[in-house]
Scaffold this motif. Structure first.
Motif, PDB file in Angstrom:
ATOM      1  N   VAL A  11       0.827  -1.214   0.000  1.00 28.93           N
ATOM      2  CA  VAL A  11       0.000   0.000   0.000  1.00 28.93           C
ATOM      3  C   VAL A  11       0.858   1.259   0.000  1.00 28.93           C
ATOM      4  O   VAL A  11       0.458   2.291  -0.553  1.00 28.93           O
ATOM      5  N   ASN A  12       2.047   1.179   0.591  1.00 26.64           N
ATOM      6  CA  ASN A  12       2.911   2.355   0.594  1.00 26.64           C
ATOM      7  C   ASN A  12       3.518   2.615  -0.775  1.00 26.64           C
ATOM      8  O   ASN A  12       3.583   3.763  -1.220  1.00 26.64           O
ATOM      9  N   GLY A  65      -4.217   3.622   0.087  1.00 25.56           N
ATOM     10  CA  GLY A  65      -3.050   2.891  -0.358  1.00 25.56           C
ATOM     11  C   GLY A  65      -3.019   2.628  -1.846  1.00 25.56           C
ATOM     12  O   GLY A  65      -2.458   1.624  -2.302  1.00 25.56           O
ATOM     13  N   SER A  98      -5.145   0.094   5.285  1.00 24.20           N
ATOM     14  CA  SER A  98      -4.528   1.393   5.020  1.00 24.20           C
ATOM     15  C   SER A  98      -5.355   2.564   5.544  1.00 24.20           C
ATOM     16  O   SER A  98      -4.917   3.315   6.394  1.00 24.20           O
ATOM     17  N   PRO A 124      -1.329   4.497   4.618  1.00 24.19           N
ATOM     18  CA  PRO A 124      -0.502   3.310   4.389  1.00 24.19           C
ATOM     19  C   PRO A 124       0.631   3.086   5.379  1.00 24.19           C
ATOM     20  O   PRO A 124       1.045   1.938   5.584  1.00 24.19           O
TER      21      PRO A 124
END
Length: 330
Positions: A11-12, A65, A98, A124
């Motif tokens: 998600v990051n 995210g 997220s 995230p």
């Protein structure tokens, strides 16, 4: 258990292009970007910078995210002119892994050298820290060299909180971005109302529905004007979801489980339903934990059972209540 595809989703990493777009368009979106004393990047989306609805939409996408679509639609025939709509093909990871504001970040007066600080972190970077029991249920942890955390607060976080976020996320200062969005701002109100799908996913989790059976989700909620202060803004954003939020989930599992989820999901199941959130909060002595947890849910739920092709609906919006709270005839 997550599928192999879900286990490879970061998600990051997925949020980074969306964050970069926010940074590149900062002037147009009326947000301000700066570095703090540690070198952490801070995006002001409503403190000193005016922010905008468009910034709130961008922040909502980052919060999910990179796994959710967030946009506006005009629907005056439904009793309010502007609605936020959300969709995700990975709703559990996008919303609970997220977007959910679940990371408690606090500092005492002694630690801040002045006023105590409290915030619930969302976005995230939560999945990098993994400090919430929720991540054990999701069986998900992220690994990335950069992360973004969104804080719904009316002042910048103190140094002790920033240090904790860096430590728990195992990030260097240049790898962390903090986005600050007060609720009583255009961006803040927008990104909170954009949590309408997340509220439904959290409620499904509380109801012990098997999250691996939630395949996709879409939702919408009316977007009010920001409140004059934080308390009024919190009331309006909650009311938007409790009385105007409409959620459609696509699920697997048994037919009875799908029917029961639709029946139990809407906010009407709460004993507190039917009054403005601001009044409910006041009567609870401004203590969230004294409010019936069943209230925190969308107004309407549609649940489609994929194996049978049947759809169940429960709940109902109360646009008359919302118009009474938000609207004055000119």
């Amino acid at each position: 258990m997550n599928s192999p595809a879900e286990e490879t989703l970061s998600v990051n990493r997925l949020a980074q292009p969306l964050l970069q777009r926010l940074l590149d368009e900062a002037a147009a979106l009326r947000v301000r970007v700066q570095r703090d004393e540690f070198g952490v990047q801070v995006v002001d989306a409503g403190l000193e910078a005016p922010g905008s609805v468009e910034a709130g939409l961008a922040i909502a996408r980052i919060c999910m995210g990179g796994l959710g679509e967030v946009s506006l639609r005009s629907a005056p025939q439904e009793g309010w002119p502007t609605w936020v709509q959300v969709h995700s093909a990975q709703p559990v990871l996008a919303c609970l892994g997220s977007q959910y504001a679940g990371w408690s970040l606090a500092a005492s007066k002694e630690e801040t050298g002045g006023k105590k600080f409290f915030a619930l972190g969302s976005g995230p970077a939560r999945a990098l820290a993994g400090r919430e029991p929720l991540f054990e249920d999701l069986r998900y942890r992220d690994r990335a060299d950069a992360g973004c955390l969104v804080l719904e607060v009316d002042r910048l976080p103190p140094a002790v909180v920033v240090e904790k976020v860096l430590r728990d996320c195992a990030l260097p200062p240049q790898g962390l971005t903090l986005v600050v969005t007060p609720t009583a701002s255009l961006a803040g109100t927008t990104q909170v109302v954009a949590r309408v799908l997340e509220v439904a996913l959290h409620k499904a989790h509380e109801l012990k529905f098997d999250l691996t059976n939630i395949v996709a989700g879409s939702a919408s909620a009316p977007l009010p004007a920001p409140g004059a202060d934080g308390l009024q803004a919190m009331g309006r954003t909650n009311d938007a979801i409790l009385y105007g939020g409409c959620v459609h989930l696509q699920v697997r599992g048994t037919l009875e489980e799908a029917r029961r989820l639709a029946e139990q999901l809407p906010s009407k199941n709460s004993r507190d339903h039917g009054r403005s959130f601001a009044d409910i909060f006041k009567d609870a002595g401004y203590d969230f934990y004294k409010i019936d947890g069943a209230l925190f849910a969308p107004a309407v739920a549609w649940v489609s059972h994929l194996e049978s092709g049947r759809t169940f609906q429960a709940g109902g919006t109360d646009m008359a209540l919302l118009r009474g709270l938000w609207l004055e005839m000119a």
